[in-house]
Enzyme design. Structure first.
Site, mmCIF file in Angstrom:
data_model
loop_
_atom_site.group_PDB
_atom_site.id
_atom_site.type_symbol
_atom_site.label_atom_id
_atom_site.label_comp_id
_atom_site.label_asym_id
_atom_site.label_seq_id
_atom_site.Cartn_x
_atom_site.Cartn_y
_atom_site.Cartn_z
ATOM 1 N N HIS A 1 34.114 73.585 30.018
ATOM 2 C CA HIS A 1 33.375 73.045 31.056
ATOM 3 C C HIS A 1 34.066 73.514 32.380
ATOM 4 O O HIS A 1 33.694 74.476 33.189
ATOM 5 C CB HIS A 1 32.928 71.615 31.562
ATOM 6 C CG HIS A 1 32.138 71.206 30.340
ATOM 7 N ND1 HIS A 1 31.225 71.900 29.677
ATOM 8 C CD2 HIS A 1 32.225 69.759 29.755
ATOM 9 C CE1 HIS A 1 30.738 71.150 28.747
ATOM 10 N NE2 HIS A 1 31.240 69.914 28.867
ATOM 11 N N GLU B 1 34.537 61.186 35.508
ATOM 12 C CA GLU B 1 33.520 60.169 34.835
ATOM 13 C C GLU B 1 34.029 58.645 34.968
ATOM 14 O O GLU B 1 35.085 58.516 35.067
ATOM 15 C CB GLU B 1 33.398 60.666 33.332
ATOM 16 C CG GLU B 1 32.993 62.038 33.194
ATOM 17 C CD GLU B 1 33.138 62.421 31.712
ATOM 18 O OE1 GLU B 1 32.083 62.358 31.046
ATOM 19 O OE2 GLU B 1 34.323 62.492 31.022
ATOM 20 N N HIS C 1 26.481 73.154 28.945
ATOM 21 C CA HIS C 1 25.409 72.772 29.993
ATOM 22 C C HIS C 1 25.649 72.770 31.420
ATOM 23 O O HIS C 1 24.723 72.813 32.283
ATOM 24 C CB HIS C 1 24.809 71.345 29.410
ATOM 25 C CG HIS C 1 25.585 70.231 29.601
ATOM 26 N ND1 HIS C 1 26.538 69.808 28.656
ATOM 27 C CD2 HIS C 1 26.073 69.402 30.699
ATOM 28 C CE1 HIS C 1 27.399 68.674 28.970
ATOM 29 N NE2 HIS C 1 26.844 68.625 30.238
ATOM 30 N N ARG D 1 18.077 65.731 8.136
ATOM 31 C CA ARG D 1 18.111 65.099 6.933
ATOM 32 C C ARG D 1 17.339 63.803 6.557
ATOM 33 O O ARG D 1 17.020 63.568 5.404
ATOM 34 C CB ARG D 1 19.659 64.584 6.576
ATOM 35 C CG ARG D 1 20.263 64.834 5.313
ATOM 36 C CD ARG D 1 21.796 64.504 5.321
ATOM 37 N NE ARG D 1 22.412 64.064 6.609
ATOM 38 C CZ ARG D 1 23.618 63.563 6.502
ATOM 39 N NH1 ARG D 1 24.426 64.078 5.647
ATOM 40 N NH2 ARG D 1 24.063 62.800 7.426
HETATM 41 P P1 NAD Z 1 24.082 62.979 15.452
HETATM 42 O O1 NAD Z 1 25.161 62.694 14.361
HETATM 43 O O2 NAD Z 1 23.567 61.953 16.225
HETATM 44 O O3 NAD Z 1 23.101 63.836 14.726
HETATM 45 C C1 NAD Z 1 23.198 64.716 13.709
HETATM 46 C C2 NAD Z 1 21.979 65.232 13.195
HETATM 47 O O4 NAD Z 1 22.251 66.158 11.998
HETATM 48 C C3 NAD Z 1 21.032 64.398 12.585
HETATM 49 O O5 NAD Z 1 19.541 64.926 12.856
HETATM 50 C C4 NAD Z 1 21.362 64.442 11.090
HETATM 51 O O6 NAD Z 1 20.100 64.496 10.164
HETATM 52 C C5 NAD Z 1 21.325 65.978 11.100
HETATM 53 N N1 NAD Z 1 22.319 66.310 9.997
HETATM 54 C C6 NAD Z 1 23.635 65.822 9.435
HETATM 55 N N2 NAD Z 1 23.902 66.465 8.372
HETATM 56 C C7 NAD Z 1 22.935 67.223 7.903
HETATM 57 C C8 NAD Z 1 22.577 67.892 6.824
HETATM 58 N N3 NAD Z 1 23.547 68.169 5.844
HETATM 59 N N4 NAD Z 1 21.392 68.776 6.595
HETATM 60 C C9 NAD Z 1 20.638 68.609 7.710
HETATM 61 N N5 NAD Z 1 20.938 67.895 8.786
HETATM 62 C C10 NAD Z 1 21.918 67.082 8.864
HETATM 63 O O7 NAD Z 1 25.075 64.193 16.353
HETATM 64 P P2 NAD Z 1 24.506 64.626 17.914
HETATM 65 O O8 NAD Z 1 25.169 63.492 18.734
HETATM 66 O O9 NAD Z 1 23.007 64.833 18.090
HETATM 67 O O10 NAD Z 1 25.268 65.869 18.025
HETATM 68 C C11 NAD Z 1 24.935 67.206 17.341
HETATM 69 C C12 NAD Z 1 25.725 68.213 17.867
HETATM 70 O O11 NAD Z 1 25.880 68.402 19.158
HETATM 71 C C13 NAD Z 1 27.411 68.045 17.468
HETATM 72 O O12 NAD Z 1 28.184 69.091 17.267
HETATM 73 C C14 NAD Z 1 27.810 67.306 18.681
HETATM 74 O O13 NAD Z 1 29.176 67.464 18.891
HETATM 75 C C15 NAD Z 1 27.237 68.462 19.726
HETATM 76 N N6 NAD Z 1 26.825 67.654 21.067
HETATM 77 C C16 NAD Z 1 26.393 66.274 21.220
HETATM 78 C C17 NAD Z 1 26.188 65.851 22.520
HETATM 79 C C18 NAD Z 1 25.476 64.522 22.537
HETATM 80 O O14 NAD Z 1 25.231 64.070 23.671
HETATM 81 N N7 NAD Z 1 25.271 63.443 21.747
HETATM 82 C C19 NAD Z 1 26.558 66.409 23.587
HETATM 83 C C20 NAD Z 1 27.337 67.828 23.432
HETATM 84 C C21 NAD Z 1 27.469 68.221 22.178
#
Ligand code: NAD
Length: 478
Positions: A235, A211, A173, A46
């Protein structure tokens, strides 16, 4: 192994997961020479930024999370030239035409949905609408894959409207970890273990994922989920499947996933007497789970231990004990197969119980240990001693151990290769929820209050009792 040329598009390319795992992982593969010369990574999110700003963002991310290799500045700059960025709105049409112009049709195209699951359907629909999808593209999705059976079905359905199951890569993962794959090599590559791998010789199996971190910082999200949804349904269930499944006829995606699915379907419903839920109490730093979750009346569990039965020919009568929790005494993930006592001790009862145990460590120090009983060295007569035959991957591989790809790197490369073996199939995810849902519904109906436990401990006392009642004990968390 080289991979084909590709465009990897990361929706959510500015998010936390991209920054900490995906982009540094890709950089390490680049350093290892695994990225073809014309392969590209396209961030799409975004935030408004151009290619240069995105490269600056990735430079910082890789420097912070890229590990040892990140210090080679000129290599990093070369890697950054492979990166592009397109601002995009998943819920609107802004940016999609630009993306369509950029993405090449004659290379492997993989779209990584690193965004909340609420956007999966929007992204899938817009990829189709803007001509970015056909039956050759690959879609990678992250957990959480639903929060119950109904929502998981809805997500599967939203993807299935646009893509075939063979195009969807659901990442867990844990399946990308070296030792987890080694588990299959050990089970199905050796004659030694498989004949003993059943209820006749195995007393029980333990799976622990411990953890040390709490939920501070993501308490709002976690509080709606809890250990059962966040860790067990995905997991731990996947680890359970790999340890319990029948030998697939081939190491091929559907052959492996068919066998995993059968394990989940053979799980008995778990009785609440065989579940212990816990929640960490105040520690020395004065932070309880409820403080971290910012919900002083929360009944969400940050720890869970349970005893499961798999009702099939191989495992009837061998319990599986699973436990996972936050703020425990060490960060440690381990699967232990505890074999039965020898049928008769020729050394006399005073020599006590000696059991063979095979422990598979996922972290830290990925490796395996096999406890065998030997004679205690020295002149003290015939006394028995259990010693570990230890195989740490770091020792076994020597200096090459540094080059073992981490889970994300390996899985992303599997996507590019088109190999779904280490990804969850839609029906597996649904079966796991179908088993999980009634368990959660039961404690919700009873307003079950989790048992408090001290941070830095091994969880609530009741979790110890769960084992002691059966005259067994957990392996120490260390
Ligand atoms: P985050 O909130 O840090 O990032 C979200 C991303 O999505 C950003 O790049 C944002 O710009 C984009 N985004 C949001 N709304 C948008 C829209 N309408 N159009 C286009 N882009 C949009 O989230 P995250 O922590 O990176 O997690 C992403 C996914 O991965 C989630 O489903 C989360 O549950 C999963 N996840 C995250 C982790 C982690 O370690 N962070 C681990 C496992 C799973």
């Amino acid at each position: 192994i080289p991979v084909e040329n590709f465009d990897l598009i990361i929706f959510g390319g500015t998010g936390d997961l991209a920054r900490r795992k995906i982009l540094p992982g890709l950089y390490r593969r680049f350093c290892a020479g695994q990225m073809p010369e014309k392969a590209r990574i396209i961030g799409a999110a975004r935030s408004e930024m151009d290619n240069d700003a995105y490269r600056d963002f990735v430079r910082v991310a890789v420097t912070e999370f890229g590990g040892k290799t990140a210090s080679e500045a000129n290599v990093l700059e070369e890697f950054l030239q492979r990166l592009h960025y397109v601002p995009i709105d998943a819920r609107g049409d802004g940016g999609w035409a630009d993306l369509a112009k950029l993405v090449r049709k004659d290379v492997v195209r993989a779209y990584y949905f690193s965004v909340g699951p609420g956007l999966f359907g929007d992204l899938a629909a817009r990829l189709t609408k803007h001509g970015l999808a056909d039956d050759t593209v690959r879609i990678v999705v992250e957990k959480p894959f639903g929060r119950d059976l109904a929502s998981a079905k809805a997500l599967n359905q939203a993807l299935a409207e646009h893509f075939d199951e063979s195009q969807v890569y659901r990442i867990d993962h844990y399946l990308g970890k070296e030792t987890v794959q080694n588990l299959m090599a050990v089970r199905f590559g050796n004659m030694l273990f498989e004949p003993l791998w059943n209820s006749q010789y195995v007393d029980h199996i333990q799976i622990t994922v411990a953890e040390t971190v709490g939920v501070a910082g993501r308490g709002g999200y976690y509080d709606k989920s809890g250990a059962m949804r966040d860790m067990v349904q995905n997991h731990l269930m996947q680890l359970l499947c790999l340890i319990a499944m029948e030998p697939p006829s081939k190491f091929e995606p559907d052959a492996v996933r068919d066998e995993k699915l059968k394990v989940i379907r053979a799980l008995d419903p778990v009785d609440h007497h065989h579940i212990v839920r816990g929640q960490y109490a105040d520690g020395p730093d004065g932070h309880s789970y409820r403080d971290d979750a910012e919900n002083l009346r929360s009944f969400t569990e940050s720890f869970i231990a349970m005893r499961l039965n798999i009702s099939n020919w191989r495992w009837a009568g061998t319990p599986f004990y699973l436990r996972t929790g936050k703020r425990l005494k060490a960060r440690s993930s381990e699967i232990t197969v505890v074999f039965k006592d020898a049928p008769h001790s020729i050394f006399g009862a005073e020599e006590g119980r000696h059991r063979n145990m095979l422990s598979i460590r996922l972290q830290p120090n990925e490796g395996m240990t096999l406890d065998v009983t030997i004679k205690e060295p020295g002149p003290g007569g015939m006394r028995l001693l259990d010693v570990p035959l230890d195989m740490s991957f770091a020792d076994a591989l020597g200096p090459d151990a540094e080059d073992v790809p981490d889970a994300y790197e390996r899985l992303i490369m599997d996507v590019i290769r088109g190999n779904q073996t280490l990804f969850m199939r839609g029906d597996e995810v649904e079966a796991a929820w179908a088993w999980t849902d009634p368990v959660i519904a039961e404690w919700e109906a009873r307003n079950d209050v989790p048992k408090p436990y001290e941070p830095g401990s091994a969880g609530p006392e009741d979790a110890m009792m769960l084992m002691h009642r059966d005259d067994r004990r957990w392996r120490e968390i260390k």
